[in-house]
Design an enzyme around this catalytic site. Structure first.
Site, short mmCIF file in Angstrom:
data_model
loop_
_atom_site.label_atom_id
_atom_site.label_comp_id
_atom_site.label_asym_id
_atom_site.label_seq_id
_atom_site.Cartn_x
_atom_site.Cartn_y
_atom_site.Cartn_z
CE LYS A 52 0.98 1.06 4.46
NZ LYS A 52 1.67 2.31 4.91
N PRO A 83 8.99 -4.03 -0.39
CG PRO A 83 9.87 -2.01 -1.18
CD PRO A 83 8.63 -2.86 -1.21
N GLY A 143 9.78 -0.85 4.49
CA GLY A 143 9.78 0.21 3.47
C GLY A 143 8.61 1.16 3.56
CG MET A 167 5.59 0.72 0.14
SD MET A 167 6.01 0.23 -1.54
CE MET A 167 4.39 -0.24 -2.18
N GLY A 168 3.73 -1.60 4.04
CA GLY A 168 2.87 -2.60 4.64
C GLY A 168 3.10 -4.01 4.15
N GLY A 169 4.34 -4.36 3.81
CA GLY A 169 4.60 -5.72 3.33
C GLY A 169 4.31 -6.78 4.37
CB ALA A 174 0.75 -7.49 2.24
CG ASP A 231 -0.50 -0.35 7.82
OD1 ASP A 231 -1.29 0.56 8.14
OD2 ASP A 231 0.71 -0.17 7.60
#
Length: 310
Positions: free
Chosen positions: A17, A103, A106, A108-110, A113, A145
Site C-alpha cells: 500500500k 520492500p 519500506g 508499504m505494509g509488506g 500484507a 495496516d
C-alpha cells in the site's frame, strides 16, 4: 466447510500500500497516535502459500538480507496463522511459504500484507469459513495496516488506522516507487516526529483522539484526477523520515524534475512514492531514476486486497 479444506495448498496474493495522505496526531499515554490516512493498494504483491502441517513453520524468499525477516512469532504471518488457529480451535499447524516483493521495512505494509494473506490462506486451507467481519476483527488485532491489506482498493483509515471506510477512487493512478536497501524503523520515525514537534513546541497536552482526512483529497480521488490528487498528497511522518534519511528528499526532487506530478515518503518510509500523470509518464520517470542508479518500480492502483490465486 470450505472447498479448499482438503487441498494440498492454498496460494494467496496480497498487495502493498501507499499512504496518499497521512495525518498524525499527538502521542497518547498508551504510546499510540491518532491517525487519519488514505490507503491505496498498489500492484506490488506479497505471495503466501499455506500447506497442511502438524506444527507451525515459515520460510521466506525474495529478500537480500535473510536476517531482515524473522521466522518465529515476531513474523506477522506466523502470528496471523496462530491467531486464527486459536480463534477457531484448530488443533494442527501450517507450513507457510512467503514470497516477498514489497520492500521490507519500506513503509508499504509488506508485513501486514503477509499477515492478511496468511489469514485468508489458513481460513481456506483449514475450512474454518470465518465471516469477513470476524476476519477484519482478527486482522485489526495484528496491526493497523492488516485490515486494509485484506480489503484493498482505496480506503480512509482513522483511529489508529484500523477503522476503515471505503473511498471512491475513479480510474487508475500511476506511481513510481523508489525503494531502498536500508529500511527505516516505524517506532524510530514516530519517535523522531514527537521529538521534532517537542522542539517546535507543537506537542499538545491533550491531543485529539481522532482526526479527519481533508475533503480535497477525497474529491481528487472521486474525480480520478492525478494532477488534483498531487496537490493534496501529504505525510506528517515525512519530515521525521527525511531527518533520519536526508537522501529521501533528494529522491523526491529528482523524481519531480524527471516529470512526476509530486512525491511523498510512503508511511514511515523509506520508500518514496511519485505520482505520475499517466502510464507513459510513469515509465519515463522510472527510466530517468533507474539511469541515476536508483531502484525504481512502476505500479498502479487501486487493486484488490488479499485474494486466493489457487
Amino acid at each position: 466447510m470450505s472447498v479448499f479444506a482438503s487441498t494440498e495448498s492454498v496460494h494467496v496474493r496480497a498487495p502493498g500500500k501507499i499512504n496518499l495522505y497521512l495525518g498524525v496526531g499527538g502521542r497518547h499515554d498508551d504510546g499510540y497516535h491518532a491517525l487519519a490516512t488514505v490507503f491505496q493498494a498498489v500492484s506490488l504483491y506479497e505471495d503466501v502459500i499455506a500447506r497442511p502441517a502438524d506444527d507451525f513453520s515459515i520460510t521466506v524468499s525474495g529478500v537480500d538480507d535473510v536476517d531482515s525477516v524473522p521466522l518465529d512469532d515476531r513474523n506477522l504471518a506466523m502470528r496471523a496463522a496462530k491467531l486464527l488457529a486459536t480463534a477457531t480451535d484448530y488443533d494442527r499447524g501450517v507450513a507457510l511459504e512467503v514470497r516477498k516483493s514489497v520492500p521490507v521495512a519500506g513503509g508499504m505494509g509488506g508485513g501486514s500484507a503477509d499477515a492478511a494473506a496468511a489469514l485468508v490462506a489458513c481460513d481456506a486451507l483449514w475450512g474454518t469459513g470465518l465471516s469477513s467481519t470476524r476476519m477484519h476483527e482478527l486482522a485489526a488485532r495484528l496491526g493497523a495496516d492488516v485490515p486494509f491489506a485484506l480489503h484493498g482498493g482505496t480506503a480512509v483509515g482513522t483511529g489508529r488506522g484500523d477503522q476503515l471506510n471505503p473511498a471512491l477512487a475513479r480510474g487508475r493512478f500511476d506511481w513510481v516507487l523508489v525503494t531502498s536497501e536500508q529500511g527505516l524503523s516505524t517506532p524510530v520515525v514516530y519517535g523522531r516526529l514527537d521529538a521534532l514537534r517537542e522542539e517546535e513546541g507543537m506537542l499538545a497536552d491533550d491531543p485529539p483522539m481522532s482526526l479527519d482526512v481533508p475533503i480535497p483529497v477525497l474529491q481528487a480521488l472521486r474525480a480520478g484526477d492525478p494532477a488534483l490528487l498531487a496537490e493534496s498528497l501529504l505525510n506528517d511522518l515525512q519530515a521525521a523520515a527525511v531527518f533520519e534519511r536526508p537522501d529521501l528528499d533528494a529522491t523526491i526532487q529528482d523524481g519531480i524534475r524527471a516529470g512526476a506530478l509530486h512525491g511523498i515518503v510512503s508511511g514511515s518510509g523509506p520508500t518514496v512514492a511519485l505520482l505520475c500523470a499517466d502510464p507513459e509518464s510513469a515509465q519515463d520517470v522510472q527510466s530517468v531514476l533507474q539511469r541515476s542508479g536508483r531502484e525504481a518500480l512502476h505500479v498502479h492502483g487501486p487493486v484488490p486486497g488479499a485474494r486466493i490465486i489457487r
